[in-house]
Design an enzyme around this catalytic site. Structure first.
Site, short mmCIF file in Angstrom:
data_model
loop_
_atom_site.label_atom_id
_atom_site.label_comp_id
_atom_site.label_asym_id
_atom_site.label_seq_id
_atom_site.Cartn_x
_atom_site.Cartn_y
_atom_site.Cartn_z
N ARG A 1 27.43 48.43 38.14
CA ARG A 1 28.16 47.50 37.28
C ARG A 1 27.50 47.49 35.90
O ARG A 1 26.33 47.82 35.76
CB ARG A 1 28.14 46.09 37.87
CG ARG A 1 28.52 46.03 39.32
CD ARG A 1 28.48 44.61 39.85
NE ARG A 1 28.60 44.58 41.30
CZ ARG A 1 28.75 43.47 42.02
NH1 ARG A 1 28.80 42.30 41.42
NH2 ARG A 1 28.84 43.53 43.32
N ARG B 1 37.69 52.58 35.74
CA ARG B 1 37.64 51.26 35.11
C ARG B 1 38.20 51.38 33.70
O ARG B 1 37.71 52.19 32.91
CB ARG B 1 36.20 50.72 35.03
CG ARG B 1 35.46 50.58 36.35
CD ARG B 1 35.95 49.43 37.21
NE ARG B 1 35.88 48.15 36.57
CZ ARG B 1 34.79 47.36 36.53
NH1 ARG B 1 33.66 47.77 37.09
NH2 ARG B 1 34.83 46.18 35.95
N GLN C 1 28.71 37.72 39.37
CA GLN C 1 27.71 38.65 38.88
C GLN C 1 26.52 37.94 38.25
O GLN C 1 25.47 38.54 38.04
CB GLN C 1 28.35 39.63 37.90
CG GLN C 1 29.29 40.60 38.60
CD GLN C 1 29.97 41.55 37.65
OE1 GLN C 1 29.39 42.56 37.29
NE2 GLN C 1 31.17 41.24 37.25
N ASP D 1 31.69 44.85 27.15
CA ASP D 1 32.24 46.07 27.73
C ASP D 1 32.95 46.92 26.69
O ASP D 1 33.10 48.12 26.89
CB ASP D 1 33.21 45.70 28.86
CG ASP D 1 32.47 45.22 30.09
OD1 ASP D 1 32.29 46.01 31.02
OD2 ASP D 1 32.06 44.04 30.12
N LYS E 1 33.08 39.96 30.25
CA LYS E 1 33.52 39.33 31.49
C LYS E 1 34.29 38.03 31.21
O LYS E 1 33.89 37.23 30.36
CB LYS E 1 32.31 39.03 32.37
CG LYS E 1 32.63 38.36 33.68
CD LYS E 1 33.38 39.28 34.63
CE LYS E 1 33.59 38.60 35.98
NZ LYS E 1 34.25 39.47 36.95
#
Length: 363
Positions: free
Chosen positions: A53, A90, A200, A240, A251
């Protein structure tokens, strides 16, 4: 596993083999275990299933996935298939596509008989560069945190999701300045968001515990109250994908923290290596937002009373669920981007001021 026995990195090639070892993050925080990847398909599954991740780590894993693929078949068709397979895992993390584009650009120019060895070498270079960039992020971030520590006599940092060592090859992005502050002897405490639905933040708590950094786990919705009470000096998150205008995809739940931080007058920082900056993306509106499976919200995973892993259903299987994995924080809410080249405003002028060589990629 004790801190002294943990590996220094989150993935590493296995000497004498054509394989890569990773930390299986789906087992954390309850169990530490590693997995060995031998094939392209296993690397793609590791990314898709979130055994690895974090955007920087996803990119490095994809690079090694290409090396694994070319070890068996180094043809043009195999290279294209590897890039396509890994690229579909992803959609939001730009590091994935950055790493794949870099691998493909290099390998396409080489004779097939030279590609396998070159792929392993380039994947290792991507991993090494990520580690060094994150180390530099830690040092640049530390300089922003020192004045805050002087005001209170200690540092109270809030973060969201996991942007530590586990999300990168080494050091972390958002946690790199925290680790640097801790190593420099600054008293630091971290408010750790649980970060639903995949929790997470529990990985953040786990790795902070391994490093001996004081921290407190909080429910996501407690963040606004802590900020309003003045119990937070700065919010630091990773990303990201960051658009050329400074908009930040991270996130889901990050945007709410940025709004609360602005209202409370608390600086909201985003730590990012070069590979997370999408110079060709004009704004956050152009960033694809991954929608994940509803069972990530319907089911809760953990240990039962006997200490065995398992899951329970918290809502009916037929219940409609929306599960967007990311949101976009507008650039105007970001106090600064912390990169390996230094800190800059979250704006096109700030970003291209640090990376002038990327001007040609802007659109």
């Amino acid at each position: 596993m004790s801190p002294t026995t943990l590996p220094s990195r989150t993935l590493w090639p296995v000497p004498g083999t054509c394989a890569v070892d990773i930390i299986d993050q789906t087992a954390l925080p309850h169990h530490f275990r590693t997995l060995r990847l031998f094939t392209l398909e296993e690397a793609a599954h590791a990314i898709r299933a979130m055994q690895v991740r974090g955007a920087p780590l996803i990119g490095a894993t994809a690079a090694y996935g290409v090396a694994l693929a070319l070890q068996r078949d180094a043809s043009d068709a195999a290279l294209s298939q590897a890039v396509a397979t890994l690229g579909a895992t992803r959609p939001t993390a730009i590091n994935l596509h950055w790493a794949l584009n870099r691998m493909q650009a290099l390998l396409r120019l080489l004779p097939q008989e030279d590609r396998a060895e070159a792929a392993w070498t380039e994947a290792a270079a991507i991993a090494d560069e990520d580690a060094e960039q994150n180390r530099r992020i830690g040092q640049h971030g530390l300089e922003l945190l020192r004045p805050l520590a002087e005001k209170r006599g200690r540092l109270e940092i809030m973060t969201h999701c996991n942007a530590g060592w586990l999300a990168t090859v080494e050091h972390g992005t958002a946690l790199a300045p925290v680790y640097a502050a801790h190593a420099a002897g600054l008293p630091v405490h971290v408010w750790v968001s649980e970060t639903r639905p995949r929790n997470q933040g529990l990985l953040t708590a786990w790795e902070l515990a391994q490093k001996g950094v004081p921290h407190t786990l909080i429910a996501d919705n407690a963040a606004g109250l802590l900020l309003a009470r003045g119990e937070v000096d700065a919010v630091i998150v990773g990303a990201d994908r960051i658009a050329a205008n400074g908009d930040v995809a991270n996130k889901v739940g990050t945007y709410l923290k940025a709004l609360a931080a602005r209202e409370a007058g608390v600086p909201f920082y985003v730590a990012t290596p070069r590979s997370t900056l999408d110079f060709a993306c004009p704004s956050g509106a152009a960033i694809p937002i991954e929608e994940r499976e509803g069972d990530e919200l319907r089911l809760v995973h953990g240990l039962d009373g006997a200490g065995s892993p398992g899951s329970i259903r918290q809502i009916a299987a037929a219940e409609a669920v929306a599960n967007p994995a990311f949101d976009v924080t507008p650039a105007g809410l970001v106090a600064a981007l912390i990169t390996e080249r230094g800190a800059c405003p979250a704006s096109a002028d700030g970003i291209f001021g640090l990376y002038p060589e990327e001007q040609d990629h802007a659109r």
